[in-house]
Write a protein that holds these residues in place. Structure first.
Motif, PDB file in Angstrom:
ATOM      1  N   ILE A   1      16.260  41.140  77.542  1.00  0.00           N
ATOM      2  CA  ILE A   1      15.374  40.466  76.599  1.00  0.00           C
ATOM      3  C   ILE A   1      14.116  41.294  76.395  1.00  0.00           C
ATOM      4  O   ILE A   1      13.560  41.843  77.347  1.00  0.00           O
ATOM      5  N   SER A   2      13.664  41.393  75.176  1.00  0.00           N
ATOM      6  CA  SER A   2      12.401  42.084  74.897  1.00  0.00           C
ATOM      7  C   SER A   2      11.314  41.112  74.454  1.00  0.00           C
ATOM      8  O   SER A   2      10.123  41.387  74.637  1.00  0.00           O
ATOM      9  N   LYS A   3      11.722  39.984  73.873  1.00  0.00           N
ATOM     10  CA  LYS A   3      10.716  39.029  73.396  1.00  0.00           C
ATOM     11  C   LYS A   3      11.312  37.618  73.323  1.00  0.00           C
ATOM     12  O   LYS A   3      12.479  37.440  72.975  1.00  0.00           O
ATOM     13  N   ILE A   4      10.480  36.630  73.665  1.00  0.00           N
ATOM     14  CA  ILE A   4      10.827  35.222  73.478  1.00  0.00           C
ATOM     15  C   ILE A   4       9.672  34.564  72.738  1.00  0.00           C
ATOM     16  O   ILE A   4       8.510  34.747  73.103  1.00  0.00           O
ATOM     17  N   THR A   5       9.975  33.818  71.699  1.00  0.00           N
ATOM     18  CA  THR A   5       8.945  33.088  70.959  1.00  0.00           C
ATOM     19  C   THR A   5       9.182  31.586  71.077  1.00  0.00           C
ATOM     20  O   THR A   5      10.323  31.134  71.159  1.00  0.00           O
ATOM     21  N   HIS A   6       8.095  30.835  71.102  1.00  0.00           N
ATOM     22  CA  HIS A   6       8.132  29.381  71.179  1.00  0.00           C
ATOM     23  C   HIS A   6       7.246  28.837  70.057  1.00  0.00           C
ATOM     24  O   HIS A   6       6.093  29.255  69.930  1.00  0.00           O
ATOM     25  N   THR A   7       7.748  27.928  69.277  1.00  0.00           N
ATOM     26  CA  THR A   7       6.966  27.384  68.171  1.00  0.00           C
ATOM     27  C   THR A   7       7.062  25.864  68.152  1.00  0.00           C
ATOM     28  O   THR A   7       8.156  25.303  68.121  1.00  0.00           O
ATOM     29  N   GLU A   8       5.905  25.218  68.208  1.00  0.00           N
ATOM     30  CA  GLU A   8       5.836  23.770  68.091  1.00  0.00           C
ATOM     31  C   GLU A   8       4.833  23.456  66.989  1.00  0.00           C
ATOM     32  O   GLU A   8       4.294  24.357  66.338  1.00  0.00           O
ATOM     33  N   LYS A   9       4.560  22.198  66.776  1.00  0.00           N
ATOM     34  CA  LYS A   9       3.718  21.791  65.664  1.00  0.00           C
ATOM     35  C   LYS A   9       2.306  22.360  65.759  1.00  0.00           C
ATOM     36  O   LYS A   9       1.735  22.817  64.757  1.00  0.00           O
ATOM     37  N   LEU A  10       1.710  22.374  66.959  1.00  0.00           N
ATOM     38  CA  LEU A  10       0.303  22.735  67.099  1.00  0.00           C
ATOM     39  C   LEU A  10       0.069  24.079  67.776  1.00  0.00           C
ATOM     40  O   LEU A  10      -1.073  24.489  67.954  1.00  0.00           O
TER      41      LEU A  10
ATOM     42  N   SER B   1       1.904  28.203  69.118  1.00  0.00           N
ATOM     43  CA  SER B   1       3.008  29.150  69.223  1.00  0.00           C
ATOM     44  C   SER B   1       2.736  30.079  70.400  1.00  0.00           C
ATOM     45  O   SER B   1       1.591  30.312  70.773  1.00  0.00           O
ATOM     46  N   ILE B   2       3.808  30.607  70.989  1.00  0.00           N
ATOM     47  CA  ILE B   2       3.713  31.449  72.170  1.00  0.00           C
ATOM     48  C   ILE B   2       4.644  32.636  71.996  1.00  0.00           C
ATOM     49  O   ILE B   2       5.755  32.484  71.492  1.00  0.00           O
ATOM     50  N   GLU B   3       4.174  33.815  72.413  1.00  0.00           N
ATOM     51  CA  GLU B   3       5.010  35.005  72.376  1.00  0.00           C
ATOM     52  C   GLU B   3       5.005  35.661  73.750  1.00  0.00           C
ATOM     53  O   GLU B   3       3.943  35.910  74.322  1.00  0.00           O
TER      54      GLU B   3
END
Length: 295
Positions: free
Chosen positions: A37-46, A48-50
Motif C-alpha cells: 500500500i502507498s496511500k489510504i484515504t478516508h472521507t466523511e462529511k466533515l 478527510s484523512i490521507e
C-alpha cells in the motif's frame, strides 16, 4: 442507560496509529503483502484523512497521516529485529509513549504498552494451534495522570479498529468500577473462528459483564491480512482483523443497538475502495475509503 452510551461521552480519540504485522501460518510480526500500500484515504462529511506509507524494501518504516481541514499531521515509526519482526512502535507526537512486542519463536507472545516511560498494560496472547484464541489484559496504571491525553486503544494491536474502539470505550467505563491493585486482571478477549476468519469476539470484564460481537466476510483477498491497526483518531475506520483471509462485510453487537456494513469496489480480487455504513441508536454514519497500491 447502557454502559456503552456512557462510554461514548468520555472516549478520548487517539492521534496515534500503531501497526503490528504478521503473515498467516508463517511468522508473526512480519508483514510482506503481495501488494504494498502507498496511500489510504478516508472521507466523511466533515473531514478527510490521507495516510502515506513509506517502505524500505519489504519493511514498512513509517506512516505519515494528514488531517483536513485541521491541518494536523503526525508520523508513526516502526522498528524490527534481525528476523524482520516488528519489535517497537513510536509516535513523533508523544515522548515516552511506545509499544513493545515480544515473540515465542514465530508467534506473537506479549505486547507491552508504556505511557510516560511507565508500563501501563500487558497483553498476553494464547493460541489454539496457529489460531489466536484469547488475549488476557493486565492493567498496571495507578496514576491516571500519566496517560496520554489521546490514549491508544489496547485491543487495536490485536484486532480491527471497530473491535478496538468498542473495547476502549468499555475499558474507560470499567475503569471507574475496578478497585485498584498493583496489577489488575482487566479483561479477557476470546475469539471464535470460521475457517480463516474471526466469526465472534467476546469481551469479558470480571464482575462487570460481557460484550459479544459477530462478523461476516466476503470471498475476496484482504490486502491487510495480518495487519493489526490502531487508529482511534479515525474511529471506526478500515477494518482488517488479525490474520483474516477475507474482507469484513458486517459487524454486529449481540443484544445491542450497534452494527456496521461494508460495500467494496475491486480491481481483480483486490479492494481499491469501499464504503462503511455504521448505525447506532438509529443514527447512521457513512465513510468512504480509497486504497492505492505501489506499482
Amino acid at each position: 442507560m447502557k454502559m456503552k452510551m456512557k462510554m461514548k461521552r468520555i472516549i478520548l480519540l487517539s492521534t496515534i496509529t500503531v501497526l503490528m504485522f504478521c503473515v498467516a501460518c508463517k511468522k508473526d510480526g512480519v508483514y510482506k503483502p503481495k501488494k504494498k500500500i502507498s496511500k489510504i484515504t478516508h472521507t466523511e462529511k466533515l473531514f478527510s484523512i490521507e495516510e502515506n506509507w513509506t517502505w524500505d524494501k519489504n519493511l514498512l518504516t513509517q506512516i505519515q497521516t494528514n488531517y483536513s481541514p485541521s491541518g494536523v499531521s503526525h508520523a508513526i515509526k516502526f522498528s524490527y529485529n534481525s528476523k524482520g519482526q516488528l519489535t517497537r512502535v513510536d509516535s513523533e507526537n508523544f515522548d515516552g509513549t511506545y509499544t513493545l512486542f515480544e515473540y515465542d519463536k514465530n508467534k506473537l507472545d506479549k505486547i507491552l504498552e508504556y505511557w510516560d516511560n511507565k508500563e501501563s498494560y500487558e497483553y498476553k496472547l494464547k493460541y489454539d494451534g496457529k489460531k489466536l484464541l484469547e488475549i488476557v489484559i493486565t492493567e498496571f496504571v495507578q496514576d491516571a495522570s500519566i496517560a496520554p491525553m489521546d490514549r491508544q486503544s489496547p485491543l487495536a494491536y490485536i484486532c480491527s479498529p471497530d473491535m478496538a474502539q468498542t473495547i476502549a470505550e468499555n475499558s474507560i467505563a470499567m475503569d471507574k468500577h475496578i478497585q485498584r491493585k498493583a496489577a489488575n486482571l482487566f479483561c479477557t478477549i476470546s475469539f471464535e473462528w470460521a475457517g480463516k476468519n474471526i466469526s465472534k469476539m467476546t469481551c469479558d470484564y470480571p464482575g462487570n459483564g460481557k460484550f459479544v460481537y459477530t462478523y461476516t466476510y466476503d470471498d475476496k483477498i484482504n490486502p491487510f491480512n495480518g495487519f493489526l491497526d490502531l487508529n482511534l483518531a479515525n474511529a471506526y475506520q478500515y477494518d482488517y482483523i488479525y490474520k483474516n483471509k477475507n474482507n469484513i462485510k458486517s459487524m454486529v453487537e449481540e443484544g445491542g443497538n450497534w452494527f456496521a456494513s461494508y460495500e467494496y469496489t475491486y480491481e481483480d480480487k483486490w479492494p481499491v475502495a469501499y464504503t462503511k455504513t455504521t448505525t447506532e441508536n438509529n443514527i447512521t454514519t457513512t465513510t468512504s475509503y480509497g486504497i492505492v497500491y505501489k506499482k
